[in-house]
Write an enzyme that holds these catalytic residues in place. Structure first.
Site, PDB file in Angstrom:
ATOM      1  N   ASN A 140       1.875   8.181   5.060  1.00 15.94           N
ATOM      2  CA  ASN A 140       1.074   9.343   4.693  1.00 15.94           C
ATOM      3  C   ASN A 140       0.170   8.943   3.505  1.00 15.94           C
ATOM      4  OD1 ASN A 140       1.138  12.520   3.213  1.00 15.94           O
ATOM      5  ND2 ASN A 140       0.301  12.091   5.219  1.00 15.94           N
TER       6      ASN A 140
ATOM      7  N   HIS B 144      -2.530   7.992   0.777  1.00 15.00           N
ATOM      8  CA  HIS B 144      -3.636   8.630   0.063  1.00 15.00           C
ATOM      9  C   HIS B 144      -4.292   7.576  -0.824  1.00 15.00           C
ATOM     10  CE1 HIS B 144      -0.838   8.614  -3.264  1.00 15.00           C
ATOM     11  NE2 HIS B 144       0.009   9.408  -2.611  1.00 15.00           N
TER      12      HIS B 144
ATOM     13  N   HIS C  53      -2.077   5.219  -2.928  1.00 15.44           N
ATOM     14  CA  HIS C  53      -1.525   4.064  -2.213  1.00 15.44           C
ATOM     15  C   HIS C  53      -2.608   2.985  -2.034  1.00 15.44           C
ATOM     16  CE1 HIS C  53       1.187   7.303  -0.383  1.00 15.44           C
ATOM     17  NE2 HIS C  53       2.047   6.471  -0.913  1.00 15.44           N
TER      18      HIS C  53
ATOM     19  N   LYS D  91       3.169   6.222 -11.202  1.00  6.66           N
ATOM     20  CA  LYS D  91       3.478   7.614 -10.846  1.00  6.66           C
ATOM     21  C   LYS D  91       4.993   7.812 -10.710  1.00  6.66           C
ATOM     22  CE  LYS D  91       3.478  11.313  -7.851  1.00  6.66           C
ATOM     23  NZ  LYS D  91       4.415  10.912  -6.874  1.00  6.66           N
TER      24      LYS D  91
ATOM     25  N   GLN E 111      11.331   4.777 -10.916  1.00  4.76           N
ATOM     26  CA  GLN E 111      11.509   3.823  -9.815  1.00  4.76           C
ATOM     27  C   GLN E 111      11.020   2.436 -10.228  1.00  4.76           C
ATOM     28  OE1 GLN E 111      10.557   4.630  -5.494  1.00  4.76           O
ATOM     29  NE2 GLN E 111       8.646   3.643  -6.055  1.00  4.76           N
TER      30      GLN E 111
ATOM     31  N   ARG F   8       3.679  14.548  -1.097  1.00  2.00           N
ATOM     32  CA  ARG F   8       4.323  15.879  -1.099  1.00  2.00           C
ATOM     33  C   ARG F   8       3.372  16.981  -1.562  1.00  2.00           C
ATOM     34  NH1 ARG F   8       9.144  12.615  -2.490  1.00  2.00           N
ATOM     35  NH2 ARG F   8      10.653  12.921  -0.814  1.00  2.00           N
TER      36      ARG F   8
HETATM   37  P1  AMP Z   1       5.611   6.399  -1.598  1.00  2.00           P
HETATM   38  O1  AMP Z   1       4.895   6.258  -0.303  1.00  2.00           O
HETATM   39  O2  AMP Z   1       5.560   7.770  -2.183  1.00  2.00           O
HETATM   40  O3  AMP Z   1       6.990   5.811  -1.572  1.00  2.00           O
HETATM   41  O4  AMP Z   1       4.804   5.499  -2.635  1.00  2.00           O
HETATM   42  C1  AMP Z   1       4.561   4.138  -2.381  1.00  2.00           C
HETATM   43  C2  AMP Z   1       3.987   3.494  -3.622  1.00  2.00           C
HETATM   44  O5  AMP Z   1       2.780   4.164  -3.993  1.00  2.00           O
HETATM   45  C3  AMP Z   1       4.926   3.609  -4.835  1.00  2.00           C
HETATM   46  O6  AMP Z   1       4.854   2.406  -5.583  1.00  2.00           O
HETATM   47  C4  AMP Z   1       4.336   4.765  -5.606  1.00  2.00           C
HETATM   48  O7  AMP Z   1       4.611   4.717  -6.990  1.00  2.00           O
HETATM   49  C5  AMP Z   1       2.856   4.565  -5.339  1.00  2.00           C
HETATM   50  N1  AMP Z   1       2.118   5.812  -5.553  1.00  2.00           N
HETATM   51  C6  AMP Z   1       2.362   7.018  -4.981  1.00  2.00           C
HETATM   52  N2  AMP Z   1       1.518   7.943  -5.463  1.00  2.00           N
HETATM   53  C7  AMP Z   1       0.736   7.310  -6.373  1.00  2.00           C
HETATM   54  C8  AMP Z   1      -0.352   7.719  -7.224  1.00  2.00           C
HETATM   55  N3  AMP Z   1      -0.767   8.975  -7.255  1.00  2.00           N
HETATM   56  N4  AMP Z   1      -0.928   6.793  -8.010  1.00  2.00           N
HETATM   57  C9  AMP Z   1      -0.494   5.502  -7.985  1.00  2.00           C
HETATM   58  N5  AMP Z   1       0.510   5.047  -7.214  1.00  2.00           N
HETATM   59  C10 AMP Z   1       1.113   5.944  -6.418  1.00  2.00           C
END
Ligand code: AMP
Length: 283
Positions: free
Chosen positions: A32, A34, A37, A151, A155, A189
């Site tokens: 998903n 954005h 990512h 963000k 983690q 989300r």
């Molecule tokens: P997720 O798909 O939510 O597991 O996120 C995958 C990676 O993208 C993780 O390293 C997150 O910290 C990073 N990420 C998610 N949202 C953001 C954002 N708004 N800015 C920078 N990195 C992000």
């Protein structure tokens, strides 16, 4: 962009790349995608010859009452975005490929520090799921560098510690928080936020920024600042999970003489749980 659904398929290509001496960068995601990512992908592209992205919605890091089953899965549009972002390989395994022996008997990786506070306190077992899947992905991809977003501050801290403790030969790099024009941190989300809630959803960032400005101007009454920020968020109509001033390295509660402090917050909208953070360091 080459797409792999199996561990062996991806490995076959990566072995060849490694033999040629190519540097491999890795961006793990749950899809998903954005712009936040994609910024990680661009960053990975700057310092690596081959960029691998994974999309896997990892059941092991979701609690029983959480949103694993309704987590947005947008594979086709994710592929388009990854191609445009210059991703070389997408690893998109299914649950059986990642957990062939099932979840219950899966060997786990546990980081005993920093994982039962903040998000770990309200999401028991979450970080064990994260460290386990990230370890597996690291073993599969064997990247030179892996990029994670600030963000998800906790983690990132936990993964850094895991990589250090387990001597993983991988450079863990952080990427800044990507935000919407009004300051809301981008997140998969955010689509759960209702139209009515959306204008107020920036209150999380605003209240954390307010605490940061107070700390910068010398106010170290952390508990009072956290309580006031909680009121600000509740007044905007949201329930607070936590607002906490923490030591940026250890994630212990901030102490008077800490020079690097991160203010972290999580709040609930009607159907989303949103997180954000801001860091302050004394020059
Ligand atoms: P997720 O798909 O939510 O597991 O996120 C995958 C990676 O993208 C993780 O390293 C997150 O910290 C990073 N990420 C998610 N949202 C953001 C954002 N708004 N800015 C920078 N990195 C992000």
């Amino acid at each position: 962009m080459k797409i792999f659904h199996t561990v062996n398929g991806l490995r076959d290509d990566l072995i060849q790349d490694r033999l040629q001496g190519l540097k491999i960068g890795f961006v793990p995601t749950m899809g998903n995608l954005h712009d936040g990512h994609l910024a990680l992908l661009h960053q990975a592209n700057q310092t690596n010859d081959i960029v691998v992205c994974s999309i896997f919605v990892n059941a092991l890091q979701f609690g029983l009452n959480e949103d694993w089953d309704k987590y947005p899965r947008t594979y086709e549009s994710d592929c388009e975005k990854l191609r445009a972002a210059g991703c070389d390989y997408l690893f998109h395994p299914d649950d059986v490929e990642m957990y062939p022996n099932g979840l219950d008997t899966q060997s786990r990786v546990i980081c005993p520090t920093m994982t039962d506070v903040l998000c770990g306190a309200s999401r028991p077992g979450h970080f064990e799921g994260v460290t386990t899947v990230v370890s597996k992905l690291f073993n599969i991809v064997q990247p030179d560098e892996a990029i994670f977003g600030i963000k998800d501050y906790q983690q990132l801290a936990v993964i850094r510690r895991m990589a250090e403790d387990l001597c993983m030969p991988i450079q863990i790099t952080s990427a800044p928080i990507h935000r919407e024009a009004d300051g809301l941190a981008m997140s998969s989300r955010n689509r759960y936020i209702t139209e009515d809630e959306r204008p107020q959803a920036t209150v999380l960032k605003e209240s954390l920024d307010w605490i940061a400005s107070q700390i910068r101007s010398g106010n170290r009454a952390f508990s009072e600042l956290e309580a006031e920020a909680t009121v600000q968020i509740e007044r905007a109509g949201f329930a607070v999970d936590y607002v906490t001033c923490s030591n940026s390295k250890t994630l212990d509660l901030a102490a008077d003489d800490d020079s690097e402090i991160t203010v972290l917050g999580a709040m609930f909208t009607e159907s989303a749980r949103l997180i954000d953070n801001v860091s302050i360091s004394e020059e």
